[in-house]
Write a protein that holds these residues in place. Structure first.
Motif, PDB file in Angstrom:
ATOM      1  N   HIS A  71       0.858  -1.188   0.000  1.00 24.99           N
ATOM      2  CA  HIS A  71       0.000   0.000   0.000  1.00 24.99           C
ATOM      3  C   HIS A  71       0.890   1.232   0.000  1.00 24.99           C
ATOM      4  CE1 HIS A  71      -3.768  -2.099   1.062  1.00 24.99           C
ATOM      5  NE2 HIS A  71      -2.951  -2.934   1.683  1.00 24.99           N
ATOM      6  N   LYS A  72       0.670   2.120  -0.950  1.00 26.84           N
ATOM      7  CA  LYS A  72       1.401   3.388  -0.953  1.00 26.84           C
ATOM      8  C   LYS A  72       0.859   4.226   0.191  1.00 26.84           C
ATOM      9  CE  LYS A  72       3.000   6.944  -4.109  1.00 26.84           C
ATOM     10  NZ  LYS A  72       2.894   7.480  -5.478  1.00 26.84           N
ATOM     11  N   ILE A  73       1.758   4.850   0.935  1.00 29.84           N
ATOM     12  CA  ILE A  73       1.335   5.672   2.066  1.00 29.84           C
ATOM     13  C   ILE A  73       1.803   7.106   1.850  1.00 29.84           C
ATOM     14  CG2 ILE A  73       1.168   3.744   3.679  1.00 29.84           C
ATOM     15  CD1 ILE A  73       3.893   4.496   4.806  1.00 29.84           C
ATOM     16  N   PHE A  74       0.987   8.032   2.344  1.00 31.15           N
ATOM     17  CA  PHE A  74       1.218   9.453   2.129  1.00 31.15           C
ATOM     18  C   PHE A  74       1.373  10.160   3.470  1.00 31.15           C
ATOM     19  CE2 PHE A  74      -1.209   7.730  -1.337  1.00 31.15           C
ATOM     20  CZ  PHE A  74      -0.560   8.222  -2.457  1.00 31.15           C
ATOM     21  N   GLY A  75       2.413  10.967   3.593  1.00 34.26           N
ATOM     22  CA  GLY A  75       2.661  11.700   4.825  1.00 34.26           C
ATOM     23  C   GLY A  75       1.576  12.721   5.103  1.00 34.26           C
ATOM     24  N   GLN A  76       1.154  12.781   6.366  1.00 35.36           N
ATOM     25  CA  GLN A  76       0.149  13.740   6.803  1.00 35.36           C
ATOM     26  C   GLN A  76       0.729  14.746   7.786  1.00 35.36           C
ATOM     27  OE1 GLN A  76      -3.122  13.527   5.349  1.00 35.36           O
ATOM     28  NE2 GLN A  76      -1.776  12.267   4.099  1.00 35.36           N
ATOM     29  N   SER A  77       1.620  14.268   8.630  1.00 35.56           N
ATOM     30  CA  SER A  77       2.332  15.087   9.609  1.00 35.56           C
ATOM     31  C   SER A  77       3.487  14.229  10.126  1.00 35.56           C
ATOM     32  CB  SER A  77       1.384  15.522  10.743  1.00 35.56           C
ATOM     33  OG  SER A  77       0.908  14.409  11.457  1.00 35.56           O
ATOM     34  N   PRO A  78       4.369  14.751  10.956  1.00 33.26           N
ATOM     35  CA  PRO A  78       5.492  13.930  11.433  1.00 33.26           C
ATOM     36  C   PRO A  78       4.996  12.628  12.078  1.00 33.26           C
ATOM     37  CG  PRO A  78       5.856  16.213  12.021  1.00 33.26           C
ATOM     38  CD  PRO A  78       4.449  16.125  11.475  1.00 33.26           C
ATOM     39  N   GLY A  79       5.432  11.497  11.527  1.00 31.66           N
ATOM     40  CA  GLY A  79       5.063  10.192  12.066  1.00 31.66           C
ATOM     41  C   GLY A  79       3.681   9.709  11.711  1.00 31.66           C
ATOM     42  N   VAL A  80       2.963  10.432  10.856  1.00 30.39           N
ATOM     43  CA  VAL A  80       1.580  10.070  10.520  1.00 30.39           C
ATOM     44  C   VAL A  80       1.458   9.907   9.005  1.00 30.39           C
ATOM     45  CG1 VAL A  80      -0.847  10.757  10.648  1.00 30.39           C
ATOM     46  CG2 VAL A  80       0.708  11.294  12.533  1.00 30.39           C
ATOM     47  N   PHE A  81       0.862   8.771   8.594  1.00 30.04           N
ATOM     48  CA  PHE A  81       0.680   8.451   7.187  1.00 30.04           C
ATOM     49  C   PHE A  81      -0.758   7.991   6.947  1.00 30.04           C
ATOM     50  CE2 PHE A  81       5.111   7.936   8.116  1.00 30.04           C
ATOM     51  CZ  PHE A  81       5.764   8.407   6.991  1.00 30.04           C
ATOM     52  N   LEU A  82      -1.187   8.111   5.700  1.00 33.55           N
ATOM     53  CA  LEU A  82      -2.514   7.665   5.288  1.00 33.55           C
ATOM     54  C   LEU A  82      -2.353   6.829   4.038  1.00 33.55           C
ATOM     55  CD1 LEU A  82      -5.585   8.029   5.920  1.00 33.55           C
ATOM     56  CD2 LEU A  82      -5.566   9.897   4.261  1.00 33.55           C
ATOM     57  N   THR A  83      -2.996   5.641   4.011  1.00 33.20           N
ATOM     58  CA  THR A  83      -2.954   4.812   2.809  1.00 33.20           C
ATOM     59  C   THR A  83      -3.970   5.331   1.799  1.00 33.20           C
ATOM     60  OG1 THR A  83      -4.653   3.239   3.526  1.00 33.20           O
ATOM     61  CG2 THR A  83      -2.366   2.765   4.187  1.00 33.20           C
ATOM     62  N   GLU A  84      -3.825   4.906   0.552  1.00 32.80           N
ATOM     63  CA  GLU A  84      -4.788   5.287  -0.485  1.00 32.80           C
ATOM     64  C   GLU A  84      -6.181   4.798  -0.131  1.00 32.80           C
ATOM     65  OE1 GLU A  84      -2.535   5.452  -4.684  1.00 32.80           O
ATOM     66  OE2 GLU A  84      -2.489   3.475  -3.716  1.00 32.80           O
ATOM     67  N   SER A  85      -6.268   3.702   0.600  1.00 32.34           N
ATOM     68  CA  SER A  85      -7.564   3.137   0.967  1.00 32.34           C
ATOM     69  C   SER A  85      -8.152   3.740   2.237  1.00 32.34           C
ATOM     70  CB  SER A  85      -7.440   1.618   1.120  1.00 32.34           C
ATOM     71  OG  SER A  85      -6.466   1.304   2.092  1.00 32.34           O
ATOM     72  N   GLY A  86      -7.407   4.602   2.928  1.00 32.64           N
ATOM     73  CA  GLY A  86      -7.948   5.316   4.078  1.00 32.64           C
ATOM     74  C   GLY A  86      -7.553   4.808   5.448  1.00 32.64           C
ATOM     75  N   ALA A  87      -6.585   3.895   5.536  1.00 27.48           N
ATOM     76  CA  ALA A  87      -6.094   3.458   6.842  1.00 27.48           C
ATOM     77  C   ALA A  87      -5.088   4.503   7.343  1.00 27.48           C
ATOM     78  CB  ALA A  87      -5.429   2.092   6.737  1.00 27.48           C
ATOM     79  N   LEU A  88      -5.178   4.838   8.621  1.00 27.63           N
ATOM     80  CA  LEU A  88      -4.304   5.842   9.232  1.00 27.63           C
ATOM     81  C   LEU A  88      -3.209   5.150  10.035  1.00 27.63           C
ATOM     82  CD1 LEU A  88      -3.883   8.907   9.733  1.00 27.63           C
ATOM     83  CD2 LEU A  88      -5.242   8.610  11.813  1.00 27.63           C
ATOM     84  N   ILE A  89      -1.954   5.462   9.718  1.00 30.76           N
ATOM     85  CA  ILE A  89      -0.795   4.850  10.366  1.00 30.76           C
ATOM     86  C   ILE A  89      -0.081   5.923  11.171  1.00 30.76           C
ATOM     87  CG2 ILE A  89       1.404   3.686   9.974  1.00 30.76           C
ATOM     88  CD1 ILE A  89       0.137   2.793   7.222  1.00 30.76           C
ATOM     89  N   GLU A  90       0.107   5.658  12.477  1.00 34.45           N
ATOM     90  CA  GLU A  90       0.753   6.631  13.360  1.00 34.45           C
ATOM     91  C   GLU A  90       1.904   5.963  14.109  1.00 34.45           C
ATOM     92  OE1 GLU A  90      -2.209   9.490  15.280  1.00 34.45           O
ATOM     93  OE2 GLU A  90      -3.401   7.671  14.933  1.00 34.45           O
ATOM     94  N   PHE A  91       3.104   6.520  13.931  1.00 37.54           N
ATOM     95  CA  PHE A  91       4.286   6.054  14.650  1.00 37.54           C
ATOM     96  C   PHE A  91       4.495   6.950  15.862  1.00 37.54           C
ATOM     97  CE2 PHE A  91       4.983   4.729  10.291  1.00 37.54           C
ATOM     98  CZ  PHE A  91       5.461   3.437  10.436  1.00 37.54           C
ATOM     99  N   ARG A  92       4.929   6.340  16.970  1.00 34.41           N
ATOM    100  CA  ARG A  92       5.243   7.086  18.186  1.00 34.41           C
ATOM    101  C   ARG A  92       6.582   6.605  18.730  1.00 34.41           C
ATOM    102  NH1 ARG A  92       0.728   4.847  18.773  1.00 34.41           N
ATOM    103  NH2 ARG A  92       1.170   3.692  20.654  1.00 34.41           N
ATOM    104  N   GLU A  93       7.142   7.384  19.617  1.00 36.77           N
ATOM    105  CA  GLU A  93       8.393   7.036  20.293  1.00 36.77           C
ATOM    106  C   GLU A  93       9.481   6.646  19.289  1.00 36.77           C
ATOM    107  OE1 GLU A  93       7.769   4.337  23.576  1.00 36.77           O
ATOM    108  OE2 GLU A  93       5.885   5.338  24.093  1.00 36.77           O
TER     109      GLU A  93
END
Length: 133
Positions: free
Chosen positions: A82-104
């Motif tokens: 899945h291609k992911i798109f940056g939204q903010s530092p550590g936050v990505f969104l897939t083309e299908s709408g899943a939200l990925i958030e990295f912490r620490e």
């Protein structure tokens, strides 16, 4: 005179009610959701490097994050990437709408709306997965 005013107001109210009525969506149209995932934030290659790893999700699946050129991807083991798109530092969104958030610094991960990434999760909605390295 009062009766004609009352009749006019009633006619206006009925017309407004009829105009506000919307036909129900058909089953075919209610299933389609299009989300336009565009980069609102550009992650640098060095920033993404701290996320570039495989994570064991709370459901037992493995997700791996990779970079090819200026593009970032999330791949669940045995499934297409899945291609992911940056939204903010550590936050990505897939083309299908899943939200990925990295912490620490990438040590912890949350994927919201996971069902939009994996056919194995199609049995639910608003599924959230967690992972730690």
């Amino acid at each position: 005179m009062k009766a004609s005013t009352l009749s006019a107001l009633l006619a206006i109210a009925l017309a407004a009610t009829g105009a506000a009525y919307a036909a129900p969506q058909t089953e075919q149209n209610s299933e389609v959701v299009r989300i336009s995932a565009q980069s609102a934030y550009r992650h640098s290659s060095s920033e993404f490097a701290s996320y570039e790893s495989a994570y064991q999700l709370s459901n037992g699946q493995t997700v791996k994050f990779t970079q090819f050129g200026n593009h970032f991807y999330a791949t669940l083991k045995g499934e297409p990437r899945h291609k992911i798109f940056g939204q903010s530092p550590g936050v990505f969104l897939t083309e299908s709408g899943a939200l990925i958030e990295f912490r620490e610094d990438g040590e912890k991960l949350t994927i919201t709306n996971f069902e939009r990434m994996s056919p194995l999760a199609q049995t639910g909605r608003n599924i959230t997965m967690y992972a730690s390295r």
